[in-house]
Design a protein around this motif. Structure first.
Motif, PDB file in Angstrom:
ATOM      1  N   TYR A  54       0.822  -1.214   0.000  1.00  0.00           N
ATOM      2  CA  TYR A  54       0.000   0.000   0.000  1.00  0.00           C
ATOM      3  C   TYR A  54       0.856   1.264   0.000  1.00  0.00           C
ATOM      4  N   SER A  55       2.011   1.191   0.646  1.00  0.00           N
ATOM      5  CA  SER A  55       2.883   2.363   0.719  1.00  0.00           C
ATOM      6  C   SER A  55       3.408   2.777  -0.651  1.00  0.00           C
ATOM      7  N   ARG A  56       3.385   1.850  -1.599  1.00  0.00           N
ATOM      8  CA  ARG A  56       3.849   2.170  -2.957  1.00  0.00           C
ATOM      9  C   ARG A  56       2.707   2.282  -3.952  1.00  0.00           C
ATOM     10  N   ASN A  57       1.614   1.580  -3.717  1.00  0.00           N
ATOM     11  CA  ASN A  57       0.448   1.706  -4.599  1.00  0.00           C
ATOM     12  C   ASN A  57      -0.788   1.305  -3.797  1.00  0.00           C
ATOM     13  N   PRO A  58      -1.708   2.236  -3.556  1.00  0.00           N
ATOM     14  CA  PRO A  58      -2.847   1.946  -2.690  1.00  0.00           C
ATOM     15  C   PRO A  58      -3.988   1.205  -3.365  1.00  0.00           C
ATOM     16  N   ASN A  59      -3.928   1.026  -4.678  1.00  0.00           N
ATOM     17  CA  ASN A  59      -5.018   0.359  -5.398  1.00  0.00           C
ATOM     18  C   ASN A  59      -4.695  -1.128  -5.524  1.00  0.00           C
ATOM     19  N   ILE A  60      -5.169  -1.918  -4.562  1.00  0.00           N
ATOM     20  CA  ILE A  60      -4.790  -3.330  -4.453  1.00  0.00           C
ATOM     21  C   ILE A  60      -6.020  -4.220  -4.588  1.00  0.00           C
ATOM     22  N   LEU A  61      -5.878  -5.274  -5.385  1.00  0.00           N
ATOM     23  CA  LEU A  61      -6.837  -6.378  -5.419  1.00  0.00           C
ATOM     24  C   LEU A  61      -6.069  -7.636  -5.061  1.00  0.00           C
ATOM     25  N   ALA A  62      -6.564  -8.404  -4.098  1.00  0.00           N
ATOM     26  CA  ALA A  62      -5.816  -9.575  -3.629  1.00  0.00           C
ATOM     27  C   ALA A  62      -6.771 -10.651  -3.155  1.00  0.00           C
ATOM     28  N   GLN A  63      -6.240 -11.859  -3.024  1.00  0.00           N
ATOM     29  CA  GLN A  63      -7.065 -12.975  -2.563  1.00  0.00           C
ATOM     30  C   GLN A  63      -6.218 -13.962  -1.772  1.00  0.00           C
ATOM     31  N   GLN A  64      -6.876 -14.751  -0.944  1.00  0.00           N
ATOM     32  CA  GLN A  64      -6.158 -15.730  -0.145  1.00  0.00           C
ATOM     33  C   GLN A  64      -5.667 -16.883  -1.007  1.00  0.00           C
ATOM     34  N   GLY A  65      -4.513 -17.423  -0.636  1.00  0.00           N
ATOM     35  CA  GLY A  65      -4.023 -18.647  -1.242  1.00  0.00           C
ATOM     36  C   GLY A  65      -4.201 -19.799  -0.274  1.00  0.00           C
ATOM     37  N   ASN A  66      -3.592 -20.911  -0.571  1.00  0.00           N
ATOM     38  CA  ASN A  66      -3.739 -22.073   0.316  1.00  0.00           C
ATOM     39  C   ASN A  66      -2.995 -21.898   1.635  1.00  0.00           C
ATOM     40  N   MET A  67      -2.009 -21.011   1.660  1.00  0.00           N
ATOM     41  CA  MET A  67      -1.255 -20.770   2.892  1.00  0.00           C
ATOM     42  C   MET A  67      -1.865 -19.678   3.760  1.00  0.00           C
ATOM     43  N   ASP A  68      -2.966 -19.098   3.301  1.00  0.00           N
ATOM     44  CA  ASP A  68      -3.642 -18.045   4.052  1.00  0.00           C
ATOM     45  C   ASP A  68      -4.901 -18.592   4.725  1.00  0.00           C
ATOM     46  N   ARG A  69      -5.162 -18.138   5.929  1.00  0.00           N
ATOM     47  CA  ARG A  69      -6.404 -18.472   6.604  1.00  0.00           C
ATOM     48  C   ARG A  69      -7.501 -17.498   6.182  1.00  0.00           C
ATOM     49  N   THR A  70      -8.730 -17.796   6.588  1.00  0.00           N
ATOM     50  CA  THR A  70      -9.860 -16.972   6.165  1.00  0.00           C
ATOM     51  C   THR A  70      -9.787 -15.544   6.711  1.00  0.00           C
ATOM     52  N   ASN A  71      -8.973 -15.324   7.754  1.00  0.00           N
ATOM     53  CA  ASN A  71      -8.831 -13.953   8.247  1.00  0.00           C
ATOM     54  C   ASN A  71      -8.216 -13.036   7.201  1.00  0.00           C
ATOM     55  N   VAL A  72      -7.457 -13.597   6.254  1.00  0.00           N
ATOM     56  CA  VAL A  72      -6.902 -12.797   5.163  1.00  0.00           C
ATOM     57  C   VAL A  72      -8.033 -12.278   4.278  1.00  0.00           C
ATOM     58  N   THR A  73      -8.980 -13.149   3.951  1.00  0.00           N
ATOM     59  CA  THR A  73     -10.130 -12.709   3.160  1.00  0.00           C
ATOM     60  C   THR A  73     -10.929 -11.653   3.907  1.00  0.00           C
ATOM     61  N   GLU A  74     -11.136 -11.856   5.190  1.00  0.00           N
ATOM     62  CA  GLU A  74     -11.893 -10.873   5.971  1.00  0.00           C
ATOM     63  C   GLU A  74     -11.170  -9.526   6.006  1.00  0.00           C
ATOM     64  N   PHE A  75      -9.870  -9.549   6.162  1.00  0.00           N
ATOM     65  CA  PHE A  75      -9.084  -8.315   6.151  1.00  0.00           C
ATOM     66  C   PHE A  75      -9.217  -7.604   4.807  1.00  0.00           C
ATOM     67  N   LEU A  76      -9.095  -8.357   3.722  1.00  0.00           N
ATOM     68  CA  LEU A  76      -9.185  -7.761   2.384  1.00  0.00           C
ATOM     69  C   LEU A  76     -10.575  -7.211   2.110  1.00  0.00           C
ATOM     70  N   LYS A  77     -11.594  -7.877   2.623  1.00  0.00           N
ATOM     71  CA  LYS A  77     -12.955  -7.351   2.475  1.00  0.00           C
ATOM     72  C   LYS A  77     -13.100  -6.008   3.186  1.00  0.00           C
ATOM     73  N   GLU A  78     -12.516  -5.897   4.371  1.00  0.00           N
ATOM     74  CA  GLU A  78     -12.565  -4.638   5.109  1.00  0.00           C
ATOM     75  C   GLU A  78     -11.888  -3.508   4.344  1.00  0.00           C
ATOM     76  N   LYS A  79     -10.886  -3.854   3.548  1.00  0.00           N
ATOM     77  CA  LYS A  79     -10.155  -2.866   2.765  1.00  0.00           C
ATOM     78  C   LYS A  79     -10.777  -2.656   1.378  1.00  0.00           C
ATOM     79  N   ASN A  80     -11.887  -3.327   1.103  1.00  0.00           N
ATOM     80  CA  ASN A  80     -12.524  -3.284  -0.219  1.00  0.00           C
ATOM     81  C   ASN A  80     -11.550  -3.719  -1.307  1.00  0.00           C
ATOM     82  N   ALA A  81     -10.748  -4.736  -0.986  1.00  0.00           N
ATOM     83  CA  ALA A  81      -9.692  -5.191  -1.893  1.00  0.00           C
ATOM     84  C   ALA A  81      -9.780  -6.679  -2.202  1.00  0.00           C
ATOM     85  N   ASN A  82     -10.794  -7.370  -1.678  1.00  0.00           N
ATOM     86  CA  ASN A  82     -10.861  -8.816  -1.862  1.00  0.00           C
ATOM     87  C   ASN A  82     -11.255  -9.188  -3.278  1.00  0.00           C
ATOM     88  N   LEU A  83     -10.518 -10.150  -3.862  1.00  0.00           N
ATOM     89  CA  LEU A  83     -10.827 -10.653  -5.200  1.00  0.00           C
ATOM     90  C   LEU A  83     -11.339 -12.083  -5.172  1.00  0.00           C
TER      91      LEU A  83
END
Length: 223
Positions: free
Chosen positions: A56-85
């Protein structure tokens, strides 16, 4: 006079290794950033926040999604940031859409973001059904499509998702971004679909996605 191309910097398999973010060229100038999955390693407390801040410090327009090494809290965090894909889509330009499905099919390691092939197929088709009309599609998946040069592990076995491949064969998105299989960095195709796996981010691989005169394109790059 034609407009200047719009570009997105795409990468994945970060695994909390952030030094490469400072080395990525043109990140500030890009229209946005696309992360295909595996921001963390099992999502310990504070990990996704650190990854987010580094990008974000270099580009604030981010779209991202959880991988197999991420727990569902990653998706919840990205949803809060309006960045979940993950199981979501956006319109990049009139007629050009991006949709994403993260996670992976089961691995021998029992990672937290694993789903069955049947779930993968359902996520893909359900998300696609909500897209509406489009002219060109950018598909962002974490798991690589089965039986390509992008899903081969060290012993030569193909371990990618058959559901992802079937979806690509059926819907033929123009560009597909994947990851998950670190050792299979490269480009391949299924029908008219061009597929890119930039490998693990710490290896310096990324994909430059562009829209130039209404055409979606992508190029595999290396720092």
């Amino acid at each position: 006079m034609s407009e200047a191309p719009k570009t997105w910097i795409a990468f994945g398999d970060i695994h909390q290794s952030l030094k490469f973010v400072d080395l990525l060229p043109e990140l500030e100038k890009a229209s946005g950033v696309i992360v295909t999955g595996d921001l963390t390693n099992h999502s310990p407390a504070g990990a996704v926040e650190k990854v987010w801040e580094a990008i974000y410090s270099r580009n604030p327009n981010i779209l991202a999604q959880q991988g197999n090494m991420d727990r569902t809290n990653v998706t919840e965090f990205l949803k809060e940031k309006n960045a979940n894909l993950h199981c979501e889509f956006r319109e990049l330009e009139p007629g050009i859409k991006v949709m994403g499905v993260g996670c992976s099919i089961p691995t021998p390691f029992g990672t937290p973001g694993e789903i069955t092939e049947e779930e993968m197929a359902q996520y893909l088709e359900d998300t696609h059904a909500r897209l509406g009309d489009y002219e060109q599609l950018l598909l962002v998946v974490h798991d690589a499509p089965f039986n390509t040069s992008l899903d081969v592990i060290g012993n030569g076995m193909h371990v990618g998702s058959k559901a992802v491949r079937a979806f690509i064969e059926k819907h033929q998105p123009e560009i597909v971004l994947c990851g998950h299989i670190h050792e299979s960095r490269g480009e391949d195709s299924v029908g008219k679909s061009r597929i890119f796996n930039p490998g693990m981010a710490s290896g310096g691989g990324y994909v430059l996605v562009s829209i130039d005169n209404g055409r979606l394109d992508a190029t595999l790059k290396q720092i």
